[in-house]
Design a protein around this motif. Structure first.
Motif, PDB file in Angstrom:
ATOM      1  N   ALA A   1       0.843  -1.198   0.000  1.00 29.66           N
ATOM      2  CA  ALA A   1       0.000   0.000   0.000  1.00 29.66           C
ATOM      3  C   ALA A   1       0.876   1.245   0.000  1.00 29.66           C
ATOM      4  O   ALA A   1       1.893   1.308   0.702  1.00 29.66           O
ATOM      5  N   ILE A   2       0.468   2.209  -0.801  1.00 30.52           N
ATOM      6  CA  ILE A   2       1.117   3.516  -0.839  1.00 30.52           C
ATOM      7  C   ILE A   2       0.058   4.583  -0.627  1.00 30.52           C
ATOM      8  O   ILE A   2      -1.151   4.298  -0.631  1.00 30.52           O
ATOM      9  N   SER A   3       0.511   5.808  -0.450  1.00 32.90           N
ATOM     10  CA  SER A   3      -0.391   6.958  -0.476  1.00 32.90           C
ATOM     11  C   SER A   3       0.295   8.042  -1.276  1.00 32.90           C
ATOM     12  O   SER A   3       1.184   8.733  -0.781  1.00 32.90           O
TER      13      SER A   3
ATOM     14  N   GLY B   1      -0.799  16.632  -1.790  1.00 31.86           N
ATOM     15  CA  GLY B   1      -0.665  17.808  -0.932  1.00 31.86           C
ATOM     16  C   GLY B   1      -1.951  18.611  -0.849  1.00 31.86           C
ATOM     17  O   GLY B   1      -2.047  19.563  -0.080  1.00 31.86           O
ATOM     18  N   ILE B   2      -2.954  18.214  -1.629  1.00 31.69           N
ATOM     19  CA  ILE B   2      -4.291  18.814  -1.569  1.00 31.69           C
ATOM     20  C   ILE B   2      -5.206  17.826  -0.869  1.00 31.69           C
ATOM     21  O   ILE B   2      -5.255  16.644  -1.234  1.00 31.69           O
ATOM     22  N   MET B   3      -5.922  18.279   0.139  1.00 30.29           N
ATOM     23  CA  MET B   3      -6.755  17.357   0.928  1.00 30.29           C
ATOM     24  C   MET B   3      -7.729  16.592   0.032  1.00 30.29           C
ATOM     25  O   MET B   3      -8.475  17.187  -0.750  1.00 30.29           O
ATOM     26  N   GLY B   4      -7.691  15.271   0.144  1.00 32.61           N
ATOM     27  CA  GLY B   4      -8.616  14.414  -0.587  1.00 32.61           C
ATOM     28  C   GLY B   4      -8.151  13.965  -1.950  1.00 32.61           C
ATOM     29  O   GLY B   4      -8.817  13.146  -2.582  1.00 32.61           O
TER      30      GLY B   4
ATOM     31  N   SER C   1      -5.981   6.707   0.866  1.00 32.11           N
ATOM     32  CA  SER C   1      -6.059   8.148   1.116  1.00 32.11           C
ATOM     33  C   SER C   1      -5.080   8.556   2.206  1.00 32.11           C
ATOM     34  O   SER C   1      -4.761   7.768   3.106  1.00 32.11           O
ATOM     35  N   ASN C   2      -4.614   9.779   2.139  1.00 22.00           N
ATOM     36  CA  ASN C   2      -3.640  10.265   3.114  1.00 22.00           C
ATOM     37  C   ASN C   2      -4.169  10.140   4.543  1.00 22.00           C
ATOM     38  O   ASN C   2      -3.425   9.796   5.471  1.00 22.00           O
ATOM     39  N   GLU C   3      -5.454  10.395   4.704  1.00 18.53           N
ATOM     40  CA  GLU C   3      -6.044  10.350   6.037  1.00 18.53           C
ATOM     41  C   GLU C   3      -6.015   8.940   6.621  1.00 18.53           C
ATOM     42  O   GLU C   3      -5.578   8.724   7.767  1.00 18.53           O
ATOM     43  N   ASP C   4      -6.472   7.959   5.824  1.00 15.14           N
ATOM     44  CA  ASP C   4      -6.491   6.580   6.314  1.00 15.14           C
ATOM     45  C   ASP C   4      -5.089   5.989   6.373  1.00 15.14           C
ATOM     46  O   ASP C   4      -4.771   5.197   7.282  1.00 15.14           O
TER      47      ASP C   4
END
Length: 520
Positions: A219-221, A225-228, A246-249
């Motif tokens: 897994a990568i993310s 740099g933009i939310m979402g 997603s960056n958040e998860d």
């Protein structure tokens, strides 16, 4: 409320003034008919619904790319335009299915994840622990860690602990805090890059090593740099799923794993590998009435990545050229030269469709008047480069001067400019000495928000801006066609580098006609 009313009033006044200016401007009758058609009978929204909502993204080798090609052929033919599919090679055939990733420990949560293009599917859903790849200071540390990946889902991207867009930190943080965050982000990125280098591998080669050592999934993310917004490219594995989260998860999973909690994920990725399929360009042709063996080319790449719908890369370029040729076919029946619309395949893998066309059609290349290419989002065109042709100022300026003022006044030019060596399909033609011009548009968040991301969808299109580009392209095509002779192809003398060496004109490159090398 008073402020809102004032703004509304001001907008109405400005809009009225613009309309009045348009009504008072005297245009060539044919160009004026183009303007009226585009503004009053636009088909752009219809094209977009059929292409992006119904068919979807157009990854090379996918069923959707084939469906889009058939749709384009039928659409062009319905306007009385001769259209054909030109095959130029083969590619790995892959069909995206569903991606379902759920965390079952330490709590239950659905994870925002997408399998990367060409990712292997799961034979059946599986549950595995998640581990996060640490930062390595030595090769020995990496080799000692490597056996721990067996049976695990491995997080192999840097954790981005500052999850807000930079402009928010810049707007709201105090100066010293903003500097601290900026410096920390830079240091952490450098540390991660050095760690990857220490392993002896790259981001492209490391996945295969982890796969060979028994990882269950990677897994990568690839956060923009933009939310979402995450970029969705291709998988680097051959047998196990490769996901973008997603960056958040991703950050949550990374923190859990780093703090010894060992989260568990259930992974179910459905996709199909269907052998190989043909790669192709779609070519529409309006035969010239006086000089049928001279050409003007309307250029846009038709393929996309498939994290979303490929709406602004390059759906907007494609619908611009479709609407342009529809308008020309309807309102300009006596074109002197042959006008081609070329919707390219596999631009995203290295300009393959346009390079194949240049290689396969020397008879067209030697007699092409101009190529107009659009490929950077939904904004109105604001910049045209002379592409390194010494006399481009003379003829491109003539063509632009016939364009409605509210279109041309937005455009900055650079003559003779420099030849493009890559980036989009105009470069394939410039390398062959053809005057090919990229119609560069306003950003509208393209670079960070929609370019190759999971957010490149229909709703991001600003149709009024695309209409502007259709008017521009229709006018440029008409004016280029009205030229008595083929325009000059004289190349400028390029600049010298710091060592006094003169730069060279880009070389013609052959396309990848199979996917064999791409997937090595």
């Amino acid at each position: 409320m008073k402020l809102i009313n004032t703004l509304v009033y001001s907008t109405i006044i400005l809009s009225t003034q613009t309309i009045q200016a348009q009504n008072q401007e005297k245009l060539n009758p044919t160009i004026e008919s183009f303007v009226n058609e585009v503004e009053n009978n636009s088909q752009l929204e219809k094209f977009s619904f059929e292409l992006f909502d119904k068919i979807g993204p157009r990854l090379v080798g996918s069923p959707q790319m084939n469906q889009a090609g058939e749709w384009a052929l039928k659409t062009l033919q319905s306007w009385g335009i001769d259209a054909r599919k030109e095959n130029y090679g083969t590619w790995k055939a892959w069909e995206r299915g569903t991606t379902q990733v759920d965390m079952s420990y330490p709590r239950v949560k659905s994870i925002d994840a997408t399998q990367l293009a060409w990712s292997p599917a799961t034979k059946k859903p599986f549950i595995a622990d998640v581990i996060a790849m640490p930062i390595f200071k030595t090769k020995a540390e990496f080799e000692a860690w490597l056996p721990t990946v067996k049976g695990k889902i491995v997080l192999i991207s840097q954790n981005q602990r500052y999850g807000r867009s930079d402009y928010q930190y810049k707007e709201f943080a105090k100066e010293d805090l903003y500097k601290k965050i900026t410096d920390t982000k830079k240091a952490e990125a450098e540390a991660w890059a050095n760690s990857i280098k220490t392993t002896g591998y790259t981001n492209n080669t490391l996945p295969e090593v982890l796969e060979k050592n028994g990882a269950a999934a990677l897994a990568i993310s690839n956060w923009t740099g933009i939310m979402g917004a995450n970029r969705i490219f291709g998988a680097k594995t051959k047998k196990i799923p490769m996901l973008d989260i997603s960056n958040e998860d991703y950050g949550m999973l990374y923190r859990l794993a780093q703090n010894g909690v060992s989260p568990k994920l259930k992974v179910d990725t459905q996709s199909k590998h269907n052998g190989t399929t043909e790669t192709f360009n779609i070519i529409g042709e309006i035969k010239g009435k006086e000089k049928p063996n001279e050409y003007i080319i309307l250029s846009a790449h038709f393929d996309s990545w498939d994290g979303a719908q490929g709406a602004t890369d390059n759906g907007t370029g494609s619908i611009t050229m479709l609407e342009t040729i529809r308008t020309i076919k309807k309102l300009y029946p006596n074109n002197k030269r042959t006008i081609l619309i070329c919707l390219w395949g596999s631009e995203e893998q290295g300009l393959n469709g346009s390079r194949a066309f240049v290689e396969d059609h020397p008879e067209i290349i030697k007699n092409t008047q101009a190529v107009f290419n659009q490929d950077n989002g939904t904004g109105r065109v604001v910049y045209i480069n002379g592409a390194g042709f010494e006399k481009s100022y003379e003829y491109v300026s003539r063509w632009l001067n016939a364009t409605p003022s509210w279109v041309k006044n937005e455009i900055k030019t650079d003559f003779p400019g420099v030849p493009s060596a890559g980036g989009s399909d105009n470069a394939s033609f410039v390398a062959a000495g053809v005057p090919a011009f990229g119609l560069s548009s306003l950003n509208w968040g393209y670079g960070g928000y929609t370019w190759h991301t999971n957010r490149d969808t229909y709703d991001k299109i600003v149709f009024e801006e695309v209409q502007n580009n259709v008017i521009l392209t229709s006018t440029l095509t008409y004016m280029a066609d009205q030229e008595k002779d083929l325009v000059s192809r004289e190349k400028r003398t390029l600049a010298t580098d710091n060592n006094g060496k003169i730069a060279t004109w880009p070389e013609v490159k052959s396309p990848q006609r199979t996917s064999d090398e791409y997937f090595k």
